[in-house]
Design a protein around this motif. Structure first.
Motif, mmCIF file in Angstrom:
data_model
loop_
_atom_site.group_PDB
_atom_site.id
_atom_site.type_symbol
_atom_site.label_atom_id
_atom_site.label_comp_id
_atom_site.label_asym_id
_atom_site.label_seq_id
_atom_site.Cartn_x
_atom_site.Cartn_y
_atom_site.Cartn_z
ATOM 1 N N ALA A 102 -10.095 6.233 4.303
ATOM 2 C CA ALA A 102 -9.691 5.749 2.982
ATOM 3 C C ALA A 102 -8.393 6.411 2.545
ATOM 4 O O ALA A 102 -7.480 5.755 2.031
ATOM 5 N N ARG A 103 -8.298 7.709 2.760
ATOM 6 C CA ARG A 103 -7.061 8.429 2.430
ATOM 7 C C ARG A 103 -5.887 7.889 3.237
ATOM 8 O O ARG A 103 -4.808 7.640 2.693
ATOM 9 N N ASP A 104 -6.099 7.694 4.526
ATOM 10 C CA ASP A 104 -5.013 7.200 5.381
ATOM 11 C C ASP A 104 -4.589 5.793 4.984
ATOM 12 O O ASP A 104 -3.387 5.474 4.983
ATOM 13 N N ALA A 105 -5.562 4.939 4.665
ATOM 14 C CA ALA A 105 -5.241 3.566 4.261
ATOM 15 C C ALA A 105 -4.407 3.564 2.990
ATOM 16 O O ALA A 105 -3.404 2.839 2.871
ATOM 17 N N VAL A 106 -4.785 4.381 2.019
ATOM 18 C CA VAL A 106 -4.069 4.417 0.745
ATOM 19 C C VAL A 106 -2.671 4.995 0.924
ATOM 20 O O VAL A 106 -1.705 4.519 0.299
ATOM 21 N N ARG A 107 -2.523 5.993 1.756
ATOM 22 C CA ARG A 107 -1.184 6.529 2.024
ATOM 23 C C ARG A 107 -0.285 5.464 2.639
ATOM 24 O O ARG A 107 0.889 5.336 2.285
ATOM 25 N N ASP A 108 -0.843 4.704 3.574
ATOM 26 C CA ASP A 108 -0.079 3.640 4.204
ATOM 27 C C ASP A 108 0.322 2.588 3.181
ATOM 28 O O ASP A 108 1.463 2.108 3.164
ATOM 29 N N ILE A 109 -0.603 2.238 2.310
ATOM 30 C CA ILE A 109 -0.315 1.244 1.284
ATOM 31 C C ILE A 109 0.738 1.767 0.305
ATOM 32 O O ILE A 109 1.632 1.032 -0.132
ATOM 33 N N ALA A 110 0.656 3.047 -0.046
ATOM 34 C CA ALA A 110 1.643 3.634 -0.974
ATOM 35 C C ALA A 110 3.043 3.537 -0.382
ATOM 36 O O ALA A 110 4.024 3.247 -1.092
ATOM 37 N N GLN A 111 3.166 3.748 0.926
ATOM 38 C CA GLN A 111 4.475 3.602 1.577
ATOM 39 C C GLN A 111 4.951 2.154 1.525
ATOM 40 O O GLN A 111 6.126 1.881 1.295
ATOM 41 N N LEU A 112 4.014 1.230 1.733
ATOM 42 C CA LEU A 112 4.356 -0.192 1.666
ATOM 43 C C LEU A 112 4.855 -0.560 0.273
ATOM 44 O O LEU A 112 5.869 -1.258 0.109
ATOM 45 N N LEU A 113 4.153 -0.077 -0.753
ATOM 46 C CA LEU A 113 4.539 -0.395 -2.128
ATOM 47 C C LEU A 113 5.894 0.198 -2.479
ATOM 48 O O LEU A 113 6.684 -0.407 -3.217
ATOM 49 N N SER A 114 6.169 1.386 -1.972
ATOM 50 C CA SER A 114 7.435 2.037 -2.312
ATOM 51 C C SER A 114 8.628 1.382 -1.643
ATOM 52 O O SER A 114 9.762 1.530 -2.085
ATOM 53 N N SER A 115 8.344 0.631 -0.570
ATOM 54 C CA SER A 115 9.445 -0.019 0.146
ATOM 55 C C SER A 115 9.723 -1.413 -0.410
ATOM 56 O O SER A 115 10.674 -2.063 0.004
#
Length: 354
Positions: free
Chosen positions: A341-354
């Motif tokens: 869950a932590r890894d998925a959210v980190r990945d999504i946060a990077q997607l949102l920031s880009s």
């Protein structure tokens, strides 16, 4: 009406809540859509005597230890429901209960989540619907001619429902062993336990804590290109929780090889002999509940969606969480879902920031 959120989480059980915790910590705009009318996920619908495989402190979601249950080493399902309800409230997670997500579609630069109460346009989606709603029953010959009662693990509640009956329990995993033990120890029923291979009990000192460590070590070995250790499957199939241990030690858990077919009144064995039965309980597992993702056209072999970690390979805006080892080591467990869950959210946060 179509609403907007940066992230829509589909499913408000343990996996959805773990994702919500990490999304909340990062300040992401999100909503959790949960088909259940109340907190607790699938734990609300288990049989009465179900126990966790691990002590409470080793069955916790990120950020909040599960408190011990008074008088119990291994908490029951009701205790887990209370813990999940408190977790949802403690972190003020925006869960909308009683909302069934029906489809996820591509909609330009976003994903459109269609639910029975409206639609959401999201920049990313986390699917966390689990498997409980998709019980699997094998295509055994004669299933359509048996005149007794047939039910799956999801329908079993108590041995009281089978007083005076002959019950055949099918399945050599934890559910089969626990339900056979429950009937044998506490019910007034004759029990036959049928398994495809001889049951493999894990050593009595092994519980969910060790299983999580073993599953994690296997995943790390595979990721590093080392040989497959076999993981949990190399140790055995059945955790000897106290009721299973008691039934086994009392000589009440003797498995027979799987029958070849059902008859109108019972089962037929490989040698041609027959046994009458009033009920068959199929403890034969589950399949991922992924029908809402069908419009995306992502299904691969065995019904799984190919993933890199939790991210769908062919749709990077979609993450799958809690469906088993293919979406993170031990990710279908309370303690195991936190890291993916932590890894998925980190990945999504990077997607949102880009």
């Amino acid at each position: 009406m179509t609403q907007r959120a940066d992230v829509v989480v589909v499913g408000g059980g343990q996996s959805g809540l773990a994702a919500g915790y990490h999304l909340r910590r990062l300040g992401v705009d999100f909503v959790v859509l949960d088909a259940q009318s109340a907190p607790g996920g699938a734990w609300q619908h288990t049989w009465d005597s179900l126990r966790l495989f691990s002590p409470a402190a080793h069955s916790s979601l990120p950020g909040r230890l599960m408190p011990a249950q008074q008088g119990e080493t291994y908490p029951d399902a009701g205790h887990v429901v209370d813990y999940l309800a408190d977790y949802e409230k403690r972190y003020d997670l925006p869960v909308q209960h009683g909302v069934q997500a029906e489809a996820v579609r591509r909609d330009g630069g976003r994903l459109l989540v269609e639910a029975d109460s409206g639609s959401w346009r999201a920049r990313a989606v986390i699917s966390a619907t689990g498997t409980w709603s998709r019980p699997f029953v094998p295509a055994v010959p004669g299933r359509d001619v048996f005149t007794g009662r047939q039910l799956h693990t999801v329908n079993y509640r108590s041995p009281r429902d089978f007083a005076g009956q002959h019950v055949v329990v099918v399945g050599g995993g934890n559910s089969g062993a626990q339900i056979a033990a429950d009937l044998a120890l506490h019910g007034d029923a004759a029990v036959t336990w049928a398994t495809r291979r001889p049951p493999r009990f894990l050593p009595d000192d092994i519980d969910g804590r060790i299983l999580f460590d073993v599953a994690t070590a296997r995943r790390r070995a595979l990721d590093a290109g080392r040989s497959d250790t076999g993981g949990v499957a190399s140790l055995g199939d059945i955790v000897a929780v106290p009721p299973v241990r008691a039934a086994r030690d009392a000589g009440l858990l003797h498995a027979k090889p799987m029958f070849t077919r059902l008859t109108a009144t019972g089962v037929q064995w490989a040698d041609g002999s027959r046994s009458d039965a009033d009920a068959i309980i199929w403890c034969t597992g589950f399949r991922p509940a992924l029908a809402h993702l069908a419009p995306l056209g992502l299904r691969g072999p065995r019904g799984h969606i190919p993933t890199a970690g939790t991210r769908a390979v062919a749709e990077p805006r979609l993450h799958l969480l809690g469906y088993g080892d293919w979406t993170g080591p031990a990710s279908a467990t309370l303690i195991g879902v936190g890291r993916p869950a932590r890894d998925a959210v980190r990945d999504i946060a990077q997607l949102l920031s880009s």
